[in-house]
Enzyme design. Sequence first.
Site, short mmCIF file in Angstrom:
data_model
loop_
_atom_site.label_atom_id
_atom_site.label_comp_id
_atom_site.label_asym_id
_atom_site.label_seq_id
_atom_site.Cartn_x
_atom_site.Cartn_y
_atom_site.Cartn_z
N TYR A 75 9.01 -3.88 -1.23
CA TYR A 75 9.33 -2.94 -0.16
C TYR A 75 8.09 -2.12 0.13
CZ TYR A 75 11.45 1.05 2.27
OH TYR A 75 11.76 2.03 3.19
N ASP A 128 -0.35 -2.42 -2.48
CA ASP A 128 0.49 -1.26 -2.22
C ASP A 128 0.77 -0.54 -3.54
OD1 ASP A 128 2.36 0.62 -1.58
OD2 ASP A 128 3.75 -0.75 -0.57
N LYS A 177 3.79 8.98 -2.95
CA LYS A 177 4.47 9.52 -4.14
C LYS A 177 3.59 10.45 -4.99
CE LYS A 177 7.72 5.66 -4.08
NZ LYS A 177 9.06 6.04 -3.72
N1 PLP Z 1 5.58 1.18 -0.69
C1 PLP Z 1 6.25 1.17 -1.84
C2 PLP Z 1 5.80 0.27 -2.94
C3 PLP Z 1 7.37 1.97 -2.02
O1 PLP Z 1 8.04 1.93 -3.17
C4 PLP Z 1 7.78 2.82 -0.97
C5 PLP Z 1 8.94 3.70 -1.10
O2 PLP Z 1 9.65 3.70 -2.06
C6 PLP Z 1 7.04 2.81 0.22
C7 PLP Z 1 5.94 1.99 0.33
C8 PLP Z 1 7.43 3.70 1.36
O3 PLP Z 1 7.15 5.03 1.04
P1 PLP Z 1 7.90 6.24 1.78
O4 PLP Z 1 9.32 6.21 1.31
O5 PLP Z 1 7.15 7.46 1.34
O6 PLP Z 1 7.78 6.01 3.23
#
Ligand code: PLP
Length: 429
Positions: A144, A239, A267
């Site tokens: 995700y 990511d 985060k």
């Molecule tokens: N990338 C990863 C690996 C994530 O776990 C998340 C969210 O949990 C995101 C991107 C998206 O981040 P946000 O919820 O701050 O938009």
Amino acid sequence: MEFTKSKALFEEAKKFIPGGVNSPVRAFPSVNIDPPFIQRGKGSKIYDVDGNEYIDYVGSWGPLILGHAHPEVISALKDVMDLGTSYGAPTDLETRLSKLVCEAVPSVEMIRMVNSGTEATMSALRLARGYTKRDIIVKFEGNYHGHSDSLLIKAGSGALTFGVPNSPGIPQDIAKNTITAKYNDIEGITNIFDRFGKDIAGVIIEPISGNMGVVPATKEFMNHLRKITKEYGSLLIIDEVMTGFRVSFHCAQSLYNIDPDITTFGKIIGGGLPVGAYGGKREIMKHISPIGDIYQAGTLSGNPLAMTAGYITLKILKENPYIYEELEEKSKMLENGFVENTKKIGVKATFNRVGSMLCMFFTEKKVVDFSSAMTSNTSQFAIYFEEMLKQGIYLAPSQFEATFLSAVHTKEEIQKTIEANYHALKKVI
Ligand code: PLP
């Protein structure tokens, strides 16, 4: 446990906010109970409006590696807040945090701050596409990366077909530029590159996926991705929104010894305030506006409060490397306790853990990708979750999320959690 006030607040919230929540998972859709409304957090604990106390293993979905309301973070925030909350003009706070990230992660020579992980990955894709002048993005099943159109795409029916939108509202015209490949499948990604390689702008991957439970990529798979992307002139985007500063101060890429072209963050680098960032090689980053022609902007990007919470959090992590050692020790203790309980009780479970990211899957299969994760018994998880909650243990309300430990969880709390796990598992069988 009493949930009267939470229930009333949830009913009221549902009148004005879709589903009563501002992010779907908070409504506890997969465990079929109403969510407690939280009043405050301190250290490893959160407290709901009915006065219930929980040991928290969600940590705001990852950011709170130092626990709730860390005194140094709060004190620095108060100081900065007194000076104003936003200027929409440069501050040194942005450079301080950017420098800290660049120093911790050598592949990141320049970085751009944004406001969420979604924004970070979305902007990283634009950069990859603008830089390579290609359109196709490859992502992996079960990963995700936030909710932008290009990334909310699931696999099509055949191994080599283009993705189909995961949500109404995503144009097929956008979906056709995303290929969703199988995680940890070297042959699969090789076939995709054989066929589409010269049109692939970038490959984006969660190095340790925390969005189908916890599933780490193998070293061979990561090495292969680096090699094949280089071969075809595509960019490798790692990511690290979840893994960044979570699994190591030098992030997941240091555990794999991989040098990506672009890295995305979120985060932890916001220390509990809304932040995302994307960074990488200077040669690539210099194409971003205003020095380059790839446009990306943000009214609140680099916000002084967010920069401060992130900076203090990273500074504490940098100055206290023992935190990661203790996190490993405590997470191992939790895992070992859970493993022993499942054996004693006879529950079929599989454990994946990297540092302070842990997942107990209700399956006996080894979990290495999306389809093996999906063999988990989610009805068993729902019972388990509710029983844990009743005992004051706050877990993510889905089988396919990570359990996060923080620097301030104590061994006594972990022991208490292991005991709660024993009682909850007994209810499961
Ligand atoms: N990338 C990863 C690996 C994530 O776990 C998340 C969210 O949990 C995101 C991107 C998206 O981040 P946000 O919820 O701050 O938009």
